[in-house]
Design a protein around this motif. Structure first.
Motif, PDB file in Angstrom:
ATOM      1  N   ARG A   1       0.842  -1.215   0.000  1.00  0.00           N
ATOM      2  CA  ARG A   1       0.000   0.000   0.000  1.00  0.00           C
ATOM      3  C   ARG A   1       0.868   1.252   0.000  1.00  0.00           C
ATOM      4  N   ASP A   2       1.925   1.249   0.815  1.00  0.00           N
ATOM      5  CA  ASP A   2       2.802   2.416   0.867  1.00  0.00           C
ATOM      6  C   ASP A   2       3.525   2.623  -0.459  1.00  0.00           C
ATOM      7  N   LEU A   3       3.968   1.531  -1.091  1.00  0.00           N
ATOM      8  CA  LEU A   3       4.638   1.662  -2.388  1.00  0.00           C
ATOM      9  C   LEU A   3       3.681   2.217  -3.439  1.00  0.00           C
ATOM     10  N   ILE A   4       2.442   1.780  -3.395  1.00  0.00           N
ATOM     11  CA  ILE A   4       1.443   2.316  -4.326  1.00  0.00           C
ATOM     12  C   ILE A   4       1.241   3.804  -4.076  1.00  0.00           C
ATOM     13  N   ASP A   5       1.144   4.189  -2.809  1.00  0.00           N
ATOM     14  CA  ASP A   5       0.967   5.606  -2.470  1.00  0.00           C
ATOM     15  C   ASP A   5       2.169   6.439  -2.913  1.00  0.00           C
ATOM     16  N   ILE A   6       3.370   5.906  -2.721  1.00  0.00           N
ATOM     17  CA  ILE A   6       4.581   6.617  -3.169  1.00  0.00           C
ATOM     18  C   ILE A   6       4.523   6.812  -4.678  1.00  0.00           C
ATOM     19  N   GLY A   7       4.182   5.748  -5.391  1.00  0.00           N
ATOM     20  CA  GLY A   7       4.084   5.842  -6.849  1.00  0.00           C
ATOM     21  C   GLY A   7       3.054   6.872  -7.280  1.00  0.00           C
ATOM     22  N   ARG A   8       1.925   6.894  -6.596  1.00  0.00           N
ATOM     23  CA  ARG A   8       0.875   7.858  -6.921  1.00  0.00           C
ATOM     24  C   ARG A   8       1.374   9.291  -6.692  1.00  0.00           C
ATOM     25  N   MET A   9       2.096   9.495  -5.601  1.00  0.00           N
ATOM     26  CA  MET A   9       2.614  10.834  -5.299  1.00  0.00           C
ATOM     27  C   MET A   9       3.640  11.266  -6.352  1.00  0.00           C
ATOM     28  N   VAL A  10       4.509  10.345  -6.753  1.00  0.00           N
ATOM     29  CA  VAL A  10       5.512  10.668  -7.782  1.00  0.00           C
ATOM     30  C   VAL A  10       4.808  11.014  -9.087  1.00  0.00           C
ATOM     31  N   TYR A  11       3.797  10.236  -9.451  1.00  0.00           N
ATOM     32  CA  TYR A  11       3.080  10.499 -10.697  1.00  0.00           C
ATOM     33  C   TYR A  11       2.375  11.848 -10.660  1.00  0.00           C
ATOM     34  N   GLU A  12       1.775  12.186  -9.530  1.00  0.00           N
ATOM     35  CA  GLU A  12       1.124  13.496  -9.408  1.00  0.00           C
ATOM     36  C   GLU A  12       2.144  14.622  -9.546  1.00  0.00           C
ATOM     37  N   LYS A  13       3.322  14.449  -8.961  1.00  0.00           N
ATOM     38  CA  LYS A  13       4.375  15.460  -9.114  1.00  0.00           C
ATOM     39  C   LYS A  13       4.812  15.561 -10.582  1.00  0.00           C
ATOM     40  N   PHE A  14       4.887  14.418 -11.263  1.00  0.00           N
ATOM     41  CA  PHE A  14       5.224  14.408 -12.688  1.00  0.00           C
ATOM     42  C   PHE A  14       4.200  15.209 -13.479  1.00  0.00           C
ATOM     43  N   GLN A  15       2.916  15.002 -13.178  1.00  0.00           N
ATOM     44  CA  GLN A  15       1.861  15.710 -13.895  1.00  0.00           C
ATOM     45  C   GLN A  15       1.954  17.221 -13.693  1.00  0.00           C
ATOM     46  N   HIS A  16       2.513  17.645 -12.574  1.00  0.00           N
ATOM     47  CA  HIS A  16       2.663  19.075 -12.292  1.00  0.00           C
ATOM     48  C   HIS A  16       4.045  19.588 -12.696  1.00  0.00           C
ATOM     49  N   GLY A  17       4.821  18.759 -13.394  1.00  0.00           N
ATOM     50  CA  GLY A  17       6.136  19.161 -13.877  1.00  0.00           C
ATOM     51  C   GLY A  17       7.179  19.264 -12.773  1.00  0.00           C
ATOM     52  N   GLU A  18       6.982  18.576 -11.672  1.00  0.00           N
ATOM     53  CA  GLU A  18       7.892  18.686 -10.534  1.00  0.00           C
ATOM     54  C   GLU A  18       8.940  17.576 -10.479  1.00  0.00           C
ATOM     55  N   ILE A  19       8.926  16.655 -11.440  1.00  0.00           N
ATOM     56  CA  ILE A  19       9.870  15.539 -11.438  1.00  0.00           C
ATOM     57  C   ILE A  19      10.902  15.764 -12.530  1.00  0.00           C
TER      58      ILE A  19
END
Length: 96
Positions: free
Chosen positions: A45-63
């Motif tokens: 669950r935590d790995l999924i949440d981490i992945g979701r957070m990284v993807y959201e940052k990617f969508q906002h151009g933060e990665i």
């Protein structure tokens, strides 16, 4: 004859004691395995949440890390494919 019953009683007592110990061990092992499964599920669950957070940052151009970007772009392409396929389902249903 009394010795026979005495020996039999001791052997039976030993077997019962061994069975009790094995039962306790089995229960303890199952509890530990259950704890391990719970911990692994929490990690998933935590790995999924981490992945979701990284993807959201990617969508906002933060990665900026290219390793993350590669995964995020693959997700983005699959999302686009899913959207096209869902649109195709709508077109097929409307054509009937």
């Amino acid at each position: 004859m009394a010795d026979f019953f005495k020996d039999m009683e001791q052997k039976l007592s030993g077997v019962i004691s061994d069975l009790g110990k094995k039962t306790e061990d089995t229960i303890e092992i199952q509890k530990i395995k259950s704890d391990i499964r719970s911990l692994k599920r929490a990690n998933e669950r935590d790995l999924i949440d981490i992945g979701r957070m990284v993807y959201e940052k990617f969508q906002h151009g933060e990665i900026r890390d290219t390793d993350y970007i590669t995964f995020c772009e693959a997700i983005e392409k699959r999302e686009e494919t899913i959207e096209r396929q869902e649109e195709e389902i709508v077109r097929i249903r409307e054509g009937r």
